[in-house]
Design an enzyme around this catalytic site. Structure first.
Site: not given
Ligand code: FRU
Length: 482
Positions: A40-41, A43, A59, A102-103, A161, A220
């Site tokens: 899975l891809l 952000d 991600q 995470y992102s 985040r 986010e």
């Molecule tokens: C958005 C999110 C971000 C987080 C990331 C985790 O899609 O939920 O807030 O950092 O994806 O993969």
């Protein structure tokens, strides 16, 4: 690199190798969009042009087509079109990121590429901790983790985040997506003189702030930048209720235009406007490139929106990134224009026609079995109605009597038609980029954009049918290189 990091990278690489044939055997594999090599891809992360080369991270969950402890996958390119898959940039190996890198974002400092990302940590009871972390690269390929540089400031829950960092004058600034203790969505602003010590200046926007009213429980992936004299805040709020044509997806991505006072940390802004009116678009990120262009890429997906039902899951992969778009602020409007490098992908021109009278009968164009193409259409101002069908997978319609433009597609869950719409005063121009399982439609020079995944019957010839009341000035279709 720690042993754990080496081991995780080895396992992920093994997963790519093991599934290569299955993944690449998918007829829905896109030809000119960035995808995960397996898994899975979500952000786009760390988008930057560094020493002339574009870097775009993403991600990535290599081990399944669901979410979990994310890695940072890495692509690089000289021209935004031809991308090279680079070695894995970050793996969730350390205590401060054990449940996911995470992102986050990238900046250039002292000739180095510096990444900021969220270290996601969950304990056995599911309690969350969050650390904003730094990693530094001298070669743009290997990253040296420096650990957490920002601890959770007071007043927020651990839903804190997605740091986006930029420089203004001599100082660095960071926006972070957040939830305040009253469980409403916010964007926090932080400041630093050296990228290591960060001071929290406060929330600059969010639910209940700046006249916004209730506006979701979590925001986010914020991004804040100057664009032709205005400050634009992009964010992906969660928890908005559908409202007429607005907020139809499970979660939204949009922007506010205003002015940030860097001294007082006050951001005065106007309404929230969705960036994309289609089905799959979320968590976009921008960068300023060396030509001074503000470029944006989004995730062509939405969290929890039938993610587990995508047909590509049968081939062990899911989701992709959108094409890069250039943002412009023109006459009080934010425009999103496909980057001009996309013209490099044009191969044969399949159709060129001018002065076409639209009627109920419909003009049919056969595109052939090639399913990756660009279509560009200029319409006379007075077009009253317009309908375009792409085989039996997508329909685009405009009706001047109610000023509504719609994209309809066959749901990949039920097979029923489903619709997304926005208001549009007049339809003058339409550009569509169609790939094997996606469409991105840009209207009137980028005034509105619709992005959607589509899953046409793989064996049928692609046909375009045009009908309506009005006249097409010019119509061109190019096959695209993939
Ligand atoms: C958005 C999110 C971000 C987080 C990331 C985790 O899609 O939920 O807030 O950092 O994806 O993969």
């Amino acid at each position: 690199m720690t042993e754990r990091e080496q081991e995780l990278i080895r396992l992920a690489e093994e997963e790519v190798k093991k599934n290569k044939e299955v993944v690449e055997g998918d007829s829905y594999r896109l030809r000119y969009h960035l995808m995960p090599p397996v898994g899975l891809l979500n952000d786009p992360n760390g988008f930057i042009q560094w020493n002339g080369t574009y870097h775009l991270f993403y991600q990535w969950m290599p081990f399944k087509t669901g979410h979990g402890a994310k890695f940072w996958g890495h692509y690089s390119s000289e021209d935004l079109m031809n991308w090279k898959h680079e070695p894995i940039a970050l793996a969730p190996s350390e205590w401060f990121e054990k449940n996911g890198c995470y992102s986050g974002s990238a900046v250039e400092h002292d000739g180095k590429m510096v990444l900021f990302y969220t270290g996601n940590v969950k304990d056995a009871d599911g309690n969350r901790e969050t650390y904003q972390c730094m990693a530094v690269s001298e070669d743009g390929v290997t990253f040296d983790k420096k650990g957490p540089v920002v601890e959770l400031p007071e007043g927020y829950t651990a839903h804190f985040r997605d740091p986006k960092v930029w420089k203004k004058g001599a100082d660095w600034y960071m926006v972070v997506g957040a939830q305040s203790e009253d469980l409403t969505g916010k964007v926090a602003l932080l400041k630093s003189s050296d990228l290591k010590e960060w001071q929290h200046l406060g929330a600059i926007a969010g639910s209940g702030m700046n006249g916004l009213g209730e506006f979701g429980y979590m925001w986010e992936c914020p991004d804040l930048f100057e664009l032709d004299g205005v400050d634009v805040l992009v964010a992906s709020p969660q928890g908005l209720e559908a409202d007429g044509m607005k907020y139809q997806n499970v979660y939204q991505a949009g922007y506010f235009v205003g002015e940030l006072d860097y001294e007082s940390g006050v951001f005065e802004h106007g309404d929230f406007i969705e960036l994309d009116r289609g089905f799959e678009f979320y968590a976009p990120q921008t960068t300023l490139d060396e030509q001074g262009r503000r470029l944006m890429v989004g995730w062509m997906g939405v969290p929890e929106q039938d993610e587990d039902k995508h047909p590509t899951i049968a081939h062990k992969w899911v989701h992709a990134l959108t094409l890069p778009r250039e943002l412009k602020w023109v006459d009080g409007k934010l425009l999103q224009v496909p980057v001009e490098e996309l013209n490099l992908m044009r191969k044969d021109q399949l159709v060129e026609q001018s002065d076409l009278q639209l009627s109920d009968d419909g003009i049919g164009l056969v595109i052939g079995l090639s399913k990756a193409f660009e279509m560009s259409l200029f319409l006379e101002k007075a077009v009253a109605t317009f309908e375009m069908a792409l085989s039996d997978t997508v329909q685009l319609t405009f009706d001047a009597s109610d000023s509504v433009f719609s994209l309809r597609r066959k749901s990949f869950v039920t097979g029923e038609w489903e619709t997304r719409s926005c208001s549009l005063q007049a339809l003058t121009e339409l550009r569509a980029y169609v790939d094997t399982s996606s469409i991105e439609v840009f209207l009137n020079g980028g005034e509105e954009v619709f992005t959607a995944r589509i899953f046409p019957d793989g064996t049928a010839h692609e046909r375009i049918t045009l009908s309506g009341v009005g006249k097409i000035g010019e119509l061109r279709v190019w096959e695209l290189e993939g």
